[in-house]
Motif scaffolding. Structure first.
Motif, PDB file in Angstrom:
ATOM      1  N   GLN A 126      39.794  45.651  45.337  1.00  0.00           N
ATOM      2  CA  GLN A 126      40.548  44.416  45.155  1.00  0.00           C
ATOM      3  C   GLN A 126      40.991  44.251  43.697  1.00  0.00           C
ATOM      4  O   GLN A 126      42.128  43.872  43.416  1.00  0.00           O
ATOM      5  N   GLY A 127      40.084  44.558  42.768  1.00  0.00           N
ATOM      6  CA  GLY A 127      40.451  44.476  41.361  1.00  0.00           C
ATOM      7  C   GLY A 127      41.529  45.473  40.979  1.00  0.00           C
ATOM      8  O   GLY A 127      42.432  45.158  40.196  1.00  0.00           O
ATOM      9  N   TYR A 128      41.468  46.678  41.569  1.00  0.00           N
ATOM     10  CA  TYR A 128      42.492  47.701  41.288  1.00  0.00           C
ATOM     11  C   TYR A 128      43.857  47.272  41.821  1.00  0.00           C
ATOM     12  O   TYR A 128      44.875  47.427  41.128  1.00  0.00           O
ATOM     13  N   LEU A 129      43.887  46.701  43.026  1.00  0.00           N
ATOM     14  CA  LEU A 129      45.160  46.241  43.593  1.00  0.00           C
ATOM     15  C   LEU A 129      45.730  45.084  42.773  1.00  0.00           C
ATOM     16  O   LEU A 129      46.953  44.994  42.576  1.00  0.00           O
ATOM     17  N   ALA A 130      44.853  44.204  42.291  1.00  0.00           N
ATOM     18  CA  ALA A 130      45.324  43.114  41.428  1.00  0.00           C
ATOM     19  C   ALA A 130      45.892  43.666  40.121  1.00  0.00           C
ATOM     20  O   ALA A 130      46.904  43.165  39.599  1.00  0.00           O
ATOM     21  N   PHE A 131      45.274  44.725  39.613  1.00  0.00           N
ATOM     22  CA  PHE A 131      45.757  45.379  38.396  1.00  0.00           C
ATOM     23  C   PHE A 131      47.140  45.993  38.630  1.00  0.00           C
ATOM     24  O   PHE A 131      48.041  45.871  37.779  1.00  0.00           O
ATOM     25  N   GLY A 133      49.324  44.998  40.847  1.00  0.00           N
ATOM     26  CA  GLY A 133      50.268  43.896  40.949  1.00  0.00           C
ATOM     27  C   GLY A 133      50.671  43.342  39.594  1.00  0.00           C
ATOM     28  O   GLY A 133      51.849  43.044  39.350  1.00  0.00           O
ATOM     29  N   GLN A 134      49.717  43.230  38.688  1.00  0.00           N
ATOM     30  CA  GLN A 134      50.023  42.743  37.342  1.00  0.00           C
ATOM     31  C   GLN A 134      50.942  43.717  36.609  1.00  0.00           C
ATOM     32  O   GLN A 134      51.884  43.292  35.922  1.00  0.00           O
ATOM     33  N   LEU A 135      50.690  45.031  36.754  1.00  0.00           N
ATOM     34  CA  LEU A 135      51.556  46.015  36.119  1.00  0.00           C
ATOM     35  C   LEU A 135      52.969  45.961  36.686  1.00  0.00           C
ATOM     36  O   LEU A 135      53.951  46.116  35.939  1.00  0.00           O
ATOM     37  N   THR A 136      53.091  45.757  37.987  1.00  0.00           N
ATOM     38  CA  THR A 136      54.413  45.655  38.607  1.00  0.00           C
ATOM     39  C   THR A 136      55.182  44.461  38.050  1.00  0.00           C
ATOM     40  O   THR A 136      56.379  44.559  37.740  1.00  0.00           O
ATOM     41  N   PHE A 137      54.489  43.343  37.898  1.00  0.00           N
ATOM     42  CA  PHE A 137      55.122  42.150  37.330  1.00  0.00           C
ATOM     43  C   PHE A 137      55.580  42.419  35.897  1.00  0.00           C
ATOM     44  O   PHE A 137      56.700  42.043  35.493  1.00  0.00           O
ATOM     45  N   GLU A 138      54.724  43.083  35.097  1.00  0.00           N
ATOM     46  CA  GLU A 138      55.092  43.392  33.716  1.00  0.00           C
ATOM     47  C   GLU A 138      56.270  44.366  33.664  1.00  0.00           C
ATOM     48  O   GLU A 138      57.146  44.253  32.793  1.00  0.00           O
ATOM     49  N   LEU A 139      56.315  45.325  34.588  1.00  0.00           N
ATOM     50  CA  LEU A 139      57.424  46.281  34.613  1.00  0.00           C
ATOM     51  C   LEU A 139      58.735  45.582  34.936  1.00  0.00           C
ATOM     52  O   LEU A 139      59.777  45.877  34.329  1.00  0.00           O
TER      53      LEU A 139
END
Length: 371
Positions: A126-131, A133-139
């Motif tokens: 779950q933490g990896y998937l949240a990570f 998602g955060q990277l996708t938003f930053e990209l």
């Protein structure tokens, strides 16, 4: 010290303590207590009026005696102890109470351990998937603001993960080509089918071994470096400093690493394919008598272009796995140097595991598509 430092009056049910109760006389006091026949029920009074000196060793001996009597069902009462002795006895009693053995707990069963480990792994996923998602938003934010791209960081990642990895990838791929040719050539030579080593070597290297071996090698070399470097920056509070300056770690550290490896790994895979085929070609000439000219002529006819494209097509997926796992584990480092080593090991193991899983999924998909 008098020989009767401890005297028990059975009629008055009173234990009279005399003299110095300290470490120097501890052995003598213990022997005196052993020689006295104490009651096993009822009440007993411990009189400390005649004690001249007492230290922690003497207080410990009295507390041990008191606890032993209580365990046998004897009620103990202390009288005529000085204020200093009472304070010391209370402190020793509290310290001994703090160091009592914890209750024995039942060892969890296999299913309980399996359930706990499953919950831990699901929480990590779950933490990896949240990570991700955060990277996708930053990209997406960086795509909308091209001026925020860190081109110097991206070029540095390409140099370190791509250019500097060329020698080791070339050597490893060359040796893999030699080993594959040797192992398969021994069997083909028994049936007089030496020329088919070109087909087997070309398909195995271009479709599978080129991309897989390169990805595993890069995960051990580059994925671990990502985790260690980011982990040390977090350990030195450099990540917190970036957040204070208003620069997100994803913009400066994570996305350049991921995109850099996304570009470098397909190129490294093609580089590995070349040296794998060259290694097999040299081994075929030496062991099976297939000249370089015959090898290349057969290679161009027997190996379709889709074999090369399938192998190179896997590389970007492997690159995303290696880079994201390495960066995620780096960001999970705690405030200790030991955590850096543990997360670095974990990043390599997880990256190789996910690479093999992804390669198996690709094999099933390509088999269904008859590619």
């Amino acid at each position: 010290m008098a020989q009767d430092a401890i005297h028990y009056d059975s009629n008055a049910r009173q234990l009279l303590c005399r003299g110095d109760w300290n470490l120097i006389h501890l052995t003598h006091l213990q022997s005196n207590l052993t020689a006295i026949s104490l009651p096993t029920s009822g009440d007993i009074t411990v009189n400390g009026e005649a004690i001249d000196k007492i230290d922690s060793a003497g207080a410990w001996l009295l507390i041990q005696l008191q606890d032993k009597l209580k365990q046998n069902g004897v009620r103990v009462k202390r009288i005529h102890f000085s204020e200093q002795a009472d304070k010391l006895l209370s402190i020793i009693n509290e310290k001994l109470a703090d160091h009592t053995e914890p209750p024995v707990t039942k060892k969890p069963g296999f299913l309980a351990v399996l359930g706990c480990n499953t919950l831990v792994q699901l929480k990590g996923l779950q933490g990896y998937l949240a990570f991700i998602g955060q990277l996708t938003f930053e990209l997406m934010r960086l795509i909308a603001h091209p001026s925020h791209w860190r081109w110097n960081s991206l070029a540095s990642v390409l140099y370190r993960t791509g250019y500097q990895a060329l020698p080791i990838i070339a050597l490893l791929s060359f040796l893999i080509g030699v080993v594959l040719t040797y192992q398969m050539g021994l069997q083909l030579r028994n049936y007089g089918a030496n020329i088919f080593i070109v087909d087997l070597l070309g398909l195995s290297v271009l479709r599978e071994f080129g991309s897989l071996i390169t990805a595993i090698m890069v995960s051990g070399r580059t994925g671990s470096a990502f985790t260690a470097s980011i982990g040390m920056m977090k350990l030195n509070q450099e990540i917190d400093a970036l957040n204070t300056l208003g620069v997100t770690p994803a913009e400066l550290l994570l996305i350049p690493r991921i995109i850099g490896l996304f570009i470098a790994l397909p190129l490294l895979t093609m580089w590995a394919d070349i040296f794998g085929v060259v290694g097999g070609m040299i081994a075929s000439d030496a062991m099976l008598g297939i000249s370089w000219h015959d090898f290349l002529h057969r290679f161009s006819q027997a190996i379709p272009m889709r074999a090369l494209l399938i192998g190179i097509g896997k590389a970007p997926v492997f690159a995303l796995i290696i880079a994201s796992v390495g960066c995620y584990q780096g960001m999970q480092v705690k405030n200790s140097a030991e955590s850096v080593g543990q997360n670095t090991t974990r990043s390599v193991v997880l990256a190789i595991f996910f690479i093999i899983v992804a390669d198996a999924i690709f094999s099933v998909i390509f088999s269904k598509m008859k590619l």
